[in-house]
Motif scaffolding. Structure first.
Motif, PDB file in Angstrom:
ATOM      1  N   ARG A  15       0.845  -1.191   0.000  1.00 18.75           N
ATOM      2  CA  ARG A  15       0.000   0.000   0.000  1.00 18.75           C
ATOM      3  C   ARG A  15       0.881   1.242   0.000  1.00 18.75           C
ATOM      4  O   ARG A  15       2.065   1.178   0.345  1.00 18.75           O
ATOM      5  CB  ARG A  15      -0.889   0.017   1.249  1.00 18.75           C
ATOM      6  CG  ARG A  15      -1.832  -1.151   1.336  1.00 18.75           C
ATOM      7  CD  ARG A  15      -2.386  -1.306   2.718  1.00 18.75           C
ATOM      8  NE  ARG A  15      -1.302  -1.659   3.646  1.00 18.75           N
ATOM      9  CZ  ARG A  15      -1.494  -2.124   4.870  1.00 18.75           C
ATOM     10  NH1 ARG A  15      -2.707  -2.283   5.325  1.00 18.75           N
ATOM     11  NH2 ARG A  15      -0.481  -2.415   5.641  1.00 18.75           N
ATOM     12  N   THR A  16       0.300   2.360  -0.347  1.00 20.84           N
ATOM     13  CA  THR A  16       1.054   3.619  -0.342  1.00 20.84           C
ATOM     14  C   THR A  16       1.564   3.921   1.048  1.00 20.84           C
ATOM     15  O   THR A  16       2.702   4.378   1.215  1.00 20.84           O
ATOM     16  CB  THR A  16       0.148   4.775  -0.830  1.00 20.84           C
ATOM     17  OG1 THR A  16      -0.373   4.432  -2.116  1.00 20.84           O
ATOM     18  CG2 THR A  16       0.935   6.062  -0.931  1.00 20.84           C
ATOM     19  N   ARG A  29       9.548  10.027  13.582  1.00 19.73           N
ATOM     20  CA  ARG A  29       9.191   8.803  12.847  1.00 19.73           C
ATOM     21  C   ARG A  29       7.968   8.134  13.458  1.00 19.73           C
ATOM     22  O   ARG A  29       7.039   7.723  12.754  1.00 19.73           O
ATOM     23  CB  ARG A  29      10.371   7.829  12.854  1.00 19.73           C
ATOM     24  CG  ARG A  29      10.117   6.578  11.991  1.00 19.73           C
ATOM     25  CD  ARG A  29      11.127   5.499  12.279  1.00 19.73           C
ATOM     26  NE  ARG A  29      10.944   4.916  13.599  1.00 19.73           N
ATOM     27  CZ  ARG A  29      10.027   3.986  13.893  1.00 19.73           C
ATOM     28  NH1 ARG A  29       9.197   3.548  12.970  1.00 19.73           N
ATOM     29  NH2 ARG A  29       9.938   3.502  15.116  1.00 19.73           N
ATOM     30  N   ARG A  30       7.944   8.062  14.781  1.00 22.58           N
ATOM     31  CA  ARG A  30       6.803   7.425  15.449  1.00 22.58           C
ATOM     32  C   ARG A  30       5.514   8.211  15.211  1.00 22.58           C
ATOM     33  O   ARG A  30       4.434   7.628  15.095  1.00 22.58           O
ATOM     34  CB  ARG A  30       7.072   7.288  16.945  1.00 22.58           C
ATOM     35  CG  ARG A  30       8.068   6.197  17.268  1.00 22.58           C
ATOM     36  CD  ARG A  30       8.397   6.165  18.746  1.00 22.58           C
ATOM     37  NE  ARG A  30       9.387   5.146  19.030  1.00 22.58           N
ATOM     38  CZ  ARG A  30       9.111   3.972  19.581  1.00 22.58           C
ATOM     39  NH1 ARG A  30       7.874   3.677  19.903  1.00 22.58           N
ATOM     40  NH2 ARG A  30      10.062   3.094  19.798  1.00 22.58           N
ATOM     41  N   THR A  31       5.619   9.521  15.160  1.00 21.11           N
ATOM     42  CA  THR A  31       4.435  10.341  14.892  1.00 21.11           C
ATOM     43  C   THR A  31       3.889  10.059  13.501  1.00 21.11           C
ATOM     44  O   THR A  31       2.679   9.904  13.303  1.00 21.11           O
ATOM     45  CB  THR A  31       4.780  11.831  15.027  1.00 21.11           C
ATOM     46  OG1 THR A  31       5.270  12.075  16.351  1.00 21.11           O
ATOM     47  CG2 THR A  31       3.564  12.704  14.777  1.00 21.11           C
ATOM     48  N   CYS A  64       0.234   8.335  12.496  1.00 19.64           N
ATOM     49  CA  CYS A  64      -0.728   8.917  11.554  1.00 19.64           C
ATOM     50  C   CYS A  64      -1.063   7.937  10.433  1.00 19.64           C
ATOM     51  O   CYS A  64      -2.225   7.822  10.016  1.00 19.64           O
ATOM     52  CB  CYS A  64      -0.167  10.208  10.963  1.00 19.64           C
ATOM     53  SG  CYS A  64      -0.020  11.549  12.144  1.00 19.64           S
ATOM     54  N   LEU A  65      -0.038   7.218   9.933  1.00 22.62           N
ATOM     55  CA  LEU A  65      -0.283   6.233   8.876  1.00 22.62           C
ATOM     56  C   LEU A  65      -1.171   5.099   9.377  1.00 22.62           C
ATOM     57  O   LEU A  65      -2.065   4.632   8.658  1.00 22.62           O
ATOM     58  CB  LEU A  65       1.049   5.681   8.367  1.00 22.62           C
ATOM     59  CG  LEU A  65       1.929   6.659   7.590  1.00 22.62           C
ATOM     60  CD1 LEU A  65       3.281   6.036   7.304  1.00 22.62           C
ATOM     61  CD2 LEU A  65       1.248   7.092   6.294  1.00 22.62           C
ATOM     62  N   MET A  66      -0.936   4.642  10.591  1.00 21.10           N
ATOM     63  CA  MET A  66      -1.772   3.566  11.148  1.00 21.10           C
ATOM     64  C   MET A  66      -3.216   4.022  11.305  1.00 21.10           C
ATOM     65  O   MET A  66      -4.150   3.254  11.005  1.00 21.10           O
ATOM     66  CB  MET A  66      -1.204   3.115  12.502  1.00 21.10           C
ATOM     67  CG  MET A  66       0.098   2.340  12.404  1.00 21.10           C
ATOM     68  SD  MET A  66      -0.053   0.813  11.445  1.00 21.10           S
ATOM     69  CE  MET A  66      -1.136  -0.133  12.493  1.00 21.10           C
ATOM     70  N   ARG A  67      -3.397   5.261  11.757  1.00 20.81           N
ATOM     71  CA  ARG A  67      -4.760   5.763  11.892  1.00 20.81           C
ATOM     72  C   ARG A  67      -5.452   5.801  10.527  1.00 20.81           C
ATOM     73  O   ARG A  67      -6.620   5.441  10.402  1.00 20.81           O
ATOM     74  CB  ARG A  67      -4.726   7.147  12.538  1.00 20.81           C
ATOM     75  CG  ARG A  67      -6.102   7.667  12.886  1.00 20.81           C
ATOM     76  CD  ARG A  67      -6.075   8.836  13.846  1.00 20.81           C
ATOM     77  NE  ARG A  67      -5.207   9.902  13.392  1.00 20.81           N
ATOM     78  CZ  ARG A  67      -4.146  10.336  14.062  1.00 20.81           C
ATOM     79  NH1 ARG A  67      -3.804   9.778  15.208  1.00 20.81           N
ATOM     80  NH2 ARG A  67      -3.406  11.323  13.589  1.00 20.81           N
ATOM     81  N   ARG A  68      -4.691   6.211   9.512  1.00 18.59           N
ATOM     82  CA  ARG A  68      -5.262   6.266   8.167  1.00 18.59           C
ATOM     83  C   ARG A  68      -5.601   4.862   7.664  1.00 18.59           C
ATOM     84  O   ARG A  68      -6.634   4.653   7.025  1.00 18.59           O
ATOM     85  CB  ARG A  68      -4.269   6.938   7.232  1.00 18.59           C
ATOM     86  CG  ARG A  68      -4.826   7.193   5.859  1.00 18.59           C
ATOM     87  CD  ARG A  68      -3.947   8.150   5.113  1.00 18.59           C
ATOM     88  NE  ARG A  68      -4.477   8.382   3.788  1.00 18.59           N
ATOM     89  CZ  ARG A  68      -4.018   9.276   2.966  1.00 18.59           C
ATOM     90  NH1 ARG A  68      -3.027  10.050   3.339  1.00 18.59           N
ATOM     91  NH2 ARG A  68      -4.538   9.434   1.774  1.00 18.59           N
TER      92      ARG A  68
END
Length: 201
Positions: free
Chosen positions: A17-18, A168-170, A174-178
């Protein structure tokens, strides 16, 4: 290294995935920035701290003088105190009333701490004073200043590395939430009939 391996693994994967690519590139970028910028931050901070501390060492050695003081008598209050300048080997210090000559020749007399175990009137010991003859702390020595500068440099390098890892963790958060939002949308589109294709319902 995990970041590079992750990029190689995901680059031609049809399940990629992107957000997976963004996460891998973010990890690689942060790793490179930490390897490049953290040492630079440490060196620059260490040099600045070293210059400031060595300047302080020179100023303190120029403005403070070691003089001989004479015990007048022991004071009644607080007979024993821990040595603020010494390590564990020095033990306790005794408060005495002492006198000494200031740089201008005037006689000074006030309570001070001495390392003499059982001080008696007339005993002599060394103290540090400022230009006016007032009791002052021992001046900072060059070796201690160097150690403090090195520690400041290490601290700055660790802080820079920690800031990169926090960034990086931030991004990953955000990617996990998306991803979770997209999964929820996919489940809503699938509806309650998911898995029942061709079942005649």
């Amino acid at each position: 290294m995990r970041a590079i391996g992750g990029l190689r693994r995901w680059r031609h994967n049809p399940l990629c995935r992107t957000t997976d690519l963004v996460e891998a590139w973010t990890a690689l970028t942060v790793l490179l920035l930490i390897l490049l910028l953290a040492p630079v931050a440490g060196v620059l901070t260490g040099k600045a701290a070293y210059a400031a501390l060595q300047r302080s060492v020179r100023e303190q050695h120029a403005s403070r003088h070691e003089v001989a003081a004479t015990v007048v008598r022991r004071t009644a209050e607080s007979p024993f105190r821990a040595d603020p300048d010494g390590g564990s080997g020095r033990g306790t210090r005794t408060r005495v009333l002492a006198e000494w000559s200031a740089p201008d020749g005037t006689l000074r007399r006030q309570p001070v701490l001495t390392g003499i175990a059982r001080p008696r009137a007339g005993d002599r010991f060394r103290i540090w004073t400022d230009r006016q003859g007032r009791v002052a702390a021992r001046p900072l020595d060059s070796a201690t200043a160097t150690v403090h500068a090195v520690l400041a440099g290490f601290g700055a390098a660790l802080l820079a590395a920690g800031a990169g890892e926090a960034a990086r963790r931030t991004v990953v958060r955000c990617l996990m939430r998306r991803r979770y939002e997209r999964w929820d949308q996919a489940w809503e589109r699938a509806g309650p009939d998911w898995g029942r294709t061709g079942a005649g319902s």
